[in-house]
Design a protein around this motif. Structure first.
Motif, mmCIF file in Angstrom:
data_model
loop_
_atom_site.group_PDB
_atom_site.id
_atom_site.type_symbol
_atom_site.label_atom_id
_atom_site.label_comp_id
_atom_site.label_asym_id
_atom_site.label_seq_id
_atom_site.Cartn_x
_atom_site.Cartn_y
_atom_site.Cartn_z
ATOM 1 N N VAL A 148 0.841 -1.202 0.000
ATOM 2 C CA VAL A 148 0.000 0.000 0.000
ATOM 3 C C VAL A 148 0.875 1.252 0.000
ATOM 4 O O VAL A 148 0.630 2.204 -0.751
ATOM 5 C CB VAL A 148 -0.961 0.002 1.210
ATOM 6 C CG1 VAL A 148 -1.699 1.329 1.313
ATOM 7 C CG2 VAL A 148 -1.960 -1.146 1.104
ATOM 8 N N ASP A 149 1.919 1.248 0.851
ATOM 9 C CA ASP A 149 2.817 2.404 0.896
ATOM 10 C C ASP A 149 3.396 2.692 -0.485
ATOM 11 O O ASP A 149 3.493 3.848 -0.913
ATOM 12 C CB ASP A 149 3.964 2.148 1.885
ATOM 13 C CG ASP A 149 3.466 2.136 3.325
ATOM 14 O OD1 ASP A 149 2.356 2.678 3.565
ATOM 15 O OD2 ASP A 149 4.165 1.578 4.187
ATOM 16 N N LEU A 150 3.760 1.604 -1.191
ATOM 17 C CA LEU A 150 4.338 1.756 -2.523
ATOM 18 C C LEU A 150 3.320 2.381 -3.491
ATOM 19 O O LEU A 150 3.637 3.278 -4.273
ATOM 20 C CB LEU A 150 4.773 0.373 -3.035
ATOM 21 C CG LEU A 150 5.846 0.353 -4.119
ATOM 22 C CD1 LEU A 150 7.146 0.948 -3.576
ATOM 23 C CD2 LEU A 150 6.078 -1.072 -4.612
ATOM 24 N N LEU A 151 2.084 1.880 -3.402
ATOM 25 C CA LEU A 151 1.021 2.416 -4.260
ATOM 26 C C LEU A 151 0.811 3.905 -3.983
ATOM 27 O O LEU A 151 0.646 4.704 -4.902
ATOM 28 C CB LEU A 151 -0.278 1.636 -4.017
ATOM 29 C CG LEU A 151 -0.325 0.231 -4.623
ATOM 30 C CD1 LEU A 151 -1.467 -0.581 -4.040
ATOM 31 C CD2 LEU A 151 -0.457 0.324 -6.135
ATOM 32 N N VAL A 152 0.830 4.255 -2.701
ATOM 33 C CA VAL A 152 0.647 5.659 -2.332
ATOM 34 C C VAL A 152 1.779 6.498 -2.927
ATOM 35 O O VAL A 152 1.554 7.582 -3.474
ATOM 36 C CB VAL A 152 0.588 5.832 -0.794
ATOM 37 C CG1 VAL A 152 0.643 7.312 -0.404
ATOM 38 C CG2 VAL A 152 -0.678 5.189 -0.236
ATOM 39 N N GLN A 153 2.994 5.946 -2.854
ATOM 40 C CA GLN A 153 4.146 6.646 -3.440
ATOM 41 C C GLN A 153 3.945 6.910 -4.921
ATOM 42 O O GLN A 153 4.338 7.942 -5.450
ATOM 43 C CB GLN A 153 5.406 5.788 -3.278
ATOM 44 C CG GLN A 153 6.277 6.185 -2.098
ATOM 45 C CD GLN A 153 7.525 5.324 -2.051
ATOM 46 O OE1 GLN A 153 8.041 4.901 -3.074
ATOM 47 N NE2 GLN A 153 7.998 5.087 -0.833
ATOM 48 N N LYS A 154 3.287 5.946 -5.590
ATOM 49 C CA LYS A 154 3.043 6.092 -7.031
ATOM 50 C C LYS A 154 1.842 6.983 -7.316
ATOM 51 O O LYS A 154 1.442 7.153 -8.465
ATOM 52 C CB LYS A 154 2.807 4.709 -7.657
ATOM 53 C CG LYS A 154 4.049 3.833 -7.717
ATOM 54 C CD LYS A 154 3.729 2.511 -8.397
ATOM 55 C CE LYS A 154 4.934 1.583 -8.410
ATOM 56 N NZ LYS A 154 4.550 0.202 -8.789
ATOM 57 N N GLY A 155 1.222 7.498 -6.247
ATOM 58 C CA GLY A 155 0.131 8.447 -6.456
ATOM 59 C C GLY A 155 -1.260 7.906 -6.200
ATOM 60 O O GLY A 155 -2.260 8.581 -6.460
ATOM 61 N N ALA A 156 -1.360 6.689 -5.661
ATOM 62 C CA ALA A 156 -2.678 6.098 -5.421
ATOM 63 C C ALA A 156 -3.447 6.878 -4.360
ATOM 64 O O ALA A 156 -2.884 7.279 -3.347
ATOM 65 C CB ALA A 156 -2.529 4.646 -4.986
ATOM 66 N N VAL A 157 -4.722 7.119 -4.624
ATOM 67 C CA VAL A 157 -5.576 7.761 -3.607
ATOM 68 C C VAL A 157 -6.585 6.761 -3.048
ATOM 69 O O VAL A 157 -7.188 7.000 -2.007
ATOM 70 C CB VAL A 157 -6.324 8.980 -4.178
ATOM 71 C CG1 VAL A 157 -5.347 10.101 -4.523
ATOM 72 C CG2 VAL A 157 -7.149 8.593 -5.404
ATOM 73 N N GLY A 158 -6.741 5.621 -3.749
ATOM 74 C CA GLY A 158 -7.683 4.637 -3.248
ATOM 75 C C GLY A 158 -7.984 3.614 -4.332
ATOM 76 O O GLY A 158 -7.381 3.646 -5.401
ATOM 77 N N ASP A 159 -8.935 2.691 -4.011
ATOM 78 C CA ASP A 159 -9.260 1.676 -5.014
ATOM 79 C C ASP A 159 -10.750 1.630 -5.271
ATOM 80 O O ASP A 159 -11.561 1.946 -4.406
ATOM 81 C CB ASP A 159 -8.802 0.297 -4.541
ATOM 82 C CG ASP A 159 -9.752 -0.306 -3.534
ATOM 83 O OD1 ASP A 159 -9.734 0.145 -2.370
ATOM 84 O OD2 ASP A 159 -10.543 -1.201 -3.912
#
Lengths: 316, 316
Positions: free
Chosen positions: B232-243
């Motif tokens: 999840v941390d990695l996804l957030v780093q890539k700009g993820a705001v949610g799913d």
DNA sequence: GCTCGCTCTGCTCATATGAGCAGTGATGCC
DNA sequence: GGCATCACTGCTCATATGAGCAGAGCGAGC
């Protein structure tokens, strides 16, 4: 789903359309497949059940229903209750209340020829919120001693003088400390011709304006050096909830420490209780207990306060 | 005191008498020495300046003006915004929103024959708030994989089955994990006749009902074991705001990690975007960012949310 | 100093709303 | 089953309110 549950939901839908969308009851009726009379009844129900809250958001807004309750349930001649809606700090509350007190004084009829005042933070703020020409020819007299001993000298005098000047009159100061260390000194001061004259003038005032202090370490008596924090702790132990014109009372409005009281210069509480017009101004949660004592023991005929304090007086 | 200042104070006095004391404008006119027309204008002014706040205090209350703004300014086919007045906990907010979604589904016309649903906390709560017989013969199909791996097994299934049973229909579950570890496995699963059939059915649904998850450690994907907190941390780093339906998006609604997305089973976001009726249900401050992405990128045609989230979408 | 234009006032008239009342249907009681 | 009771409905009528308009008052500009 029970019938009254359906009605409850319908009344909410109706209220949304009525208050938020400004539809007429007739239009709402068409939308919800009801007659306009049914809609009217649903709206009345929603109000009556307390689903609709109407608030007046303004620093000068008052709460008239609470004022009425104070008059009726607490026997006050008048009550001014400022709204606490949108208040973020105790200072803001204090300011609103002081403003309301200033407004009340300005609108007061008949205009008092002589106004007896106490001193303190609240009174000072009221003096600042009064407008020039709020009255014509009001003479102001201090009703309790209060030459500050150490800090902020002169605010007591500035308060009285400010109120008088803006009201086109002059101030008569009480040249005495609030509390004397020895009874003999207090008696000697009161025997002084000037002091005795001022107190006599204070007794003859048409109206009194005063606040009350909470019995805690932030009291002006501590700040001014008349009492130590230990003195205050002792008073609290004896049941003190606060002071009025320098005199500490318990929750029934009785003097907590008669010896201390005897060394306090100024009008007595019974003299205040006998006054035809005594305006008490108190706000903030720290003053709830004193406010209760003041109102219950008949120390004021008029109360200026905030919504939360008023509700504390009424509902405990 | 300037004239408009006097008028402002008068409008407050008038409002107090009108709204708190239920006086007529005529009576207020007499009390304040104004004509009743002047009183009417003062009241209109007080409303217009925002001094009068009318709130509907009820768990089922909605905010129609905000709903209208969402439709007009965000191009939604419909919007349901529940009031946050009197809400004390995020759970309460979630409940109100779920209730509103259940109400919306129940009132939906034409009744969808096939309803595609996602799963998660929000969907489960909606299923609980639906009443028996909310529809007659609604078939429910899962639109994304979600056999829980470790904790709370079966809530995904319970959600779909619950919605279907109460709607007098049956549920078609998607027998697959949400995210596979290897692309090959995912492709194999999707090639499976049963799974392929369910996804085909999902594509043909008349309406979709789904929520979105925030990209944080409390995500159901972490809870269910599909992702680690590090993922999840990695996804957030890539700009993820949610799913949305298990697919992580950035603030523009784009897939954040195509490789991960390729291993995710279920409808694609573009399939969702092409749907004529896609109902997104999201509430709480943690979902503000995803909600924004969902609405901006056209993932839903209907939004069910709370007042604070709606205002975030509208005013940033 | 006069005139033009603007805002504000107090009105008329149309509309929206609330009070009260008779009819209706449901409910419970004998 | 019949009847009294009662809440509720849809109405009439009175009242409260809002829209719109003509005239007064006031200030700016010439």
């Amino acid at each position: 789903m029970r019938v009254d549950e359906i009605d409850e939901l319908l009344s909410i839908r109706a209220a949304e359309l009525y208050y938020e969308e400004n539809k007429t009851q007739d239009e709402i009726g068409q939308a919800l497949r009801l007659t306009r009379w049914k809609v009217g009844r649903l709206l009345a129900q929603a109000k009556q059940r307390g689903f609709i809250r109407i608030e007046i958001l303004h620093p000068r807004a008052r709460r008239l229903p609470i004022e009425r309750r104070l008059r009726e349930e607490r026997g006050l001649a008048d009550a001014i209750v400022v709204s606490t809606a949108g208040v973020h700090s105790p200072e803001e509350l204090q300011e609103r209340t002081a403003q309301a007190a200033a407004d009340y004084l300005t609108a007061l009829r008949p205009v008092p020829r002589t106004l007896g005042v106490s001193w303190g933070r609240t009174l000072f703020e009221i003096s600042q919120h009064l407008r020039n020409g709020w009255a014509t020819g009001v003479n102001v007299v201090q009703i309790n001693g209060g030459v500050s001993l150490n800090r902020r000298p002169g605010t007591a005098a500035a308060t009285a003088v400010g109120i008088a000047q803006k009201g086109g009159g002059s101030a008569t100061l009480l040249p005495s400390p609030a509390i004397l260390e020895r009874l003999e000194t207090k008696e000697a001061i009161e025997a002084d011709r000037v002091v005795a004259g001022v107190i006599e003038l204070a007794r003859s005032a048409d109206a009194y304006l005063f606040s009350a202090g909470a019995a805690d370490h932030s009291s002006v008596h501590v700040e001014s050096g008349y009492l130590s924090t230990a003195d205050v702790d002792l008073l609290v132990q004896k049941g003190a909830v606060g002071d009025v014109v320098g005199r500490y009372i318990d929750s029934d409005g009785n003097i907590v420490d008669p010896a201390l009281d005897a060394r306090t210069v100024g009008l007595t509480l019974d003299e205040l209780r006998g006054a035809p017009l005594a305006i008490a101004v108190m706000s903030g949660s720290t003053k709830h207990a004193v406010a209760d004592a003041v109102v219950r023991s008949g120390l004021c005929t008029v109360l200026v306060t905030d919504e939360a304090t008023a509700l504390h007086l009424l509902d405990g």
